[in-house]
Design an enzyme around this catalytic site. Structure first.
Site, PDB file in Angstrom:
ATOM      1  N   GLN A 219       0.721  -1.107   0.265  1.00 38.39           N
ATOM      2  CA  GLN A 219      -0.158   0.105   0.012  1.00 38.39           C
ATOM      3  C   GLN A 219       1.048   1.156  -0.360  1.00 38.39           C
ATOM      4  OE1 GLN A 219      -3.386  -0.117  -0.107  1.00 38.39           O
ATOM      5  NE2 GLN A 219      -3.866   2.192   0.223  1.00 38.39           N
ATOM      6  N   GLU A 220       2.143   1.353   0.390  1.00 40.10           N
ATOM      7  CA  GLU A 220       2.532   2.126   0.776  1.00 40.10           C
ATOM      8  C   GLU A 220       3.530   3.116  -0.299  1.00 40.10           C
ATOM      9  OE1 GLU A 220       3.030   4.599   3.279  1.00 40.10           O
ATOM     10  OE2 GLU A 220       1.207   4.059   4.738  1.00 40.10           O
ATOM     11  N   SER A 221       4.172   1.746  -0.908  1.00 36.84           N
ATOM     12  CA  SER A 221       4.914   2.831  -2.230  1.00 36.84           C
ATOM     13  C   SER A 221       5.469   0.877  -3.150  1.00 36.84           C
ATOM     14  CB  SER A 221       6.248   1.974  -1.025  1.00 36.84           C
ATOM     15  OG  SER A 221       6.643   0.001  -0.784  1.00 36.84           O
TER      16      SER A 221
END
Length: 316
Positions: A219-221
């Site tokens: 989700q983040e990267s």
């Protein structure tokens, strides 16, 4: 029999349950309750696997069944008067020499995390966030297997066997059964997922869910260890520089970033008592979650929690 006599008789009945003479009667009560709950083949507690040198799964189940029929009493810790949910679990484990904290939210930080209900074993503690008015864990029971648990449900009811439903948190305070090949505490093999070994290792070390860690990274990267956001968040787990410094993390080093994220998520889970609130705090900050008493009403944070939970489930 008048009302006072009935209450006294019930108290004497409950008190008798905790004397040796009550063993046969309480076993019969367990058999009846377990049968009614569909636990075919488990009414004899000797069929549960044992863990040498520890309070075994079978011992926890056997001890818990002694309290079947004890009335619910908010704040109750004395079975002759009544038990609340955490008073019940504290009493059962205390009888076996295992000390648990008093409240369900405190108990939800003991032992180690169990990744999912599919990985749960008899004797595991199952926790729930049932209140929409305040954030965090507010109910606990003891898992039996076959989708069932023993719990002190609520006012007007008694300790009973019931369907476990969908726990918010599952924790294991017992040792693994002798001879069993235990899965890592973080759960999941994450076959084909980038950095799978790092997620599994960090999850096991810090007692959280490996699929959840992987889902946060995705989700983040998008699993890009060199990613830098417009706001300045860095690396696989998108740490802001100040947060990374506070955790002693090199955000651009995957091993350091993943271990730091596992540490941080473990701390947030203990603080807020649920995975969803920990994720909300990871995204919007612990202060924001505390201020709103739950997931902040920000579309970004609400979508973030839903998306990470969905990704984590897909990795199981």
């Amino acid at each position: 029999m008048d009302g006072v006599s009935a209450v006294q008789a019930r108290i004497f009945e409950i008190q008798a349950r905790f004397r040796p003479a009550a063993t046969t009667a309480s076993a019969a009560a367990w058999a009846s309750a377990a049968g009614a709950a569909g636990l075919t083949g488990t009414s004899s507690v000797s069929t549960w696997p044992a863990a040498a040198g520890t309070a075994s799964e079978s011992a926890v189940v056997a001890q818990a069944q002694k309290y079947l029929g004890v009335p619910y009493l908010w704040g109750g810790t004395d079975p002759s008067k009544g038990l609340d949910c955490s008073g019940f679990t504290q009493r059962v484990f205390g009888d076996l020499g295992i000390e648990l904290p008093r409240t369900s939210s405190q108990q939800a930080t003991t032992g180690k995390a169990v990744a999912s209900l599919a990985a749960a074993r008899p004797g595991d503690l199952v926790f729930f966030d049932n209140s929409s008015s305040r954030a965090g864990i507010d109910h606990v029971g003891i898992y039996l297997g076959n989708g069932q648990m023993i719990a002190a449900p609520q006012a007007g009811e008694t300790v009973k066997v019931q369907a476990v439903g969908t726990p918010t948190v599952i924790r294991r305070v017992l040792a693994e059964p002798t001879g069993a090949t235990a899965a890592p505490a973080g759960g999941g093999t994450l076959a084909g997922v980038p950095y799978a070994d790092l997620f599994t290792r960090a999850a096991s070390k810090h007692g959280i869910d490996a699929p959840l860690l992987a889902a946060v990274a995705q989700q983040e990267s998008g699993f890009n260890s060199s990613a830098v956001s417009p706001a300045g968040a860095q690396g696989l787990m998108q740490f802001m520089p100040a947060t990374a410094r506070g955790l002693g993390v090199d955000p651009l080093d995957p091993a350091s970033a993943i271990d730091g994220a596992a540490t941080y998520l473990s701390s947030l889970t203990r603080q807020f008592g649920s995975t969803e609130l920990a994720l909300a705090a990871y995204n919007s900050g612990p202060g924001t979650v505390s201020r709103y008493g739950g997931i902040p009403p920000y579309p970004e944070t609400e979508n973030y929690v839903r998306s990470v939970m969905s990704k984590a489930e897909a990795y199981r």
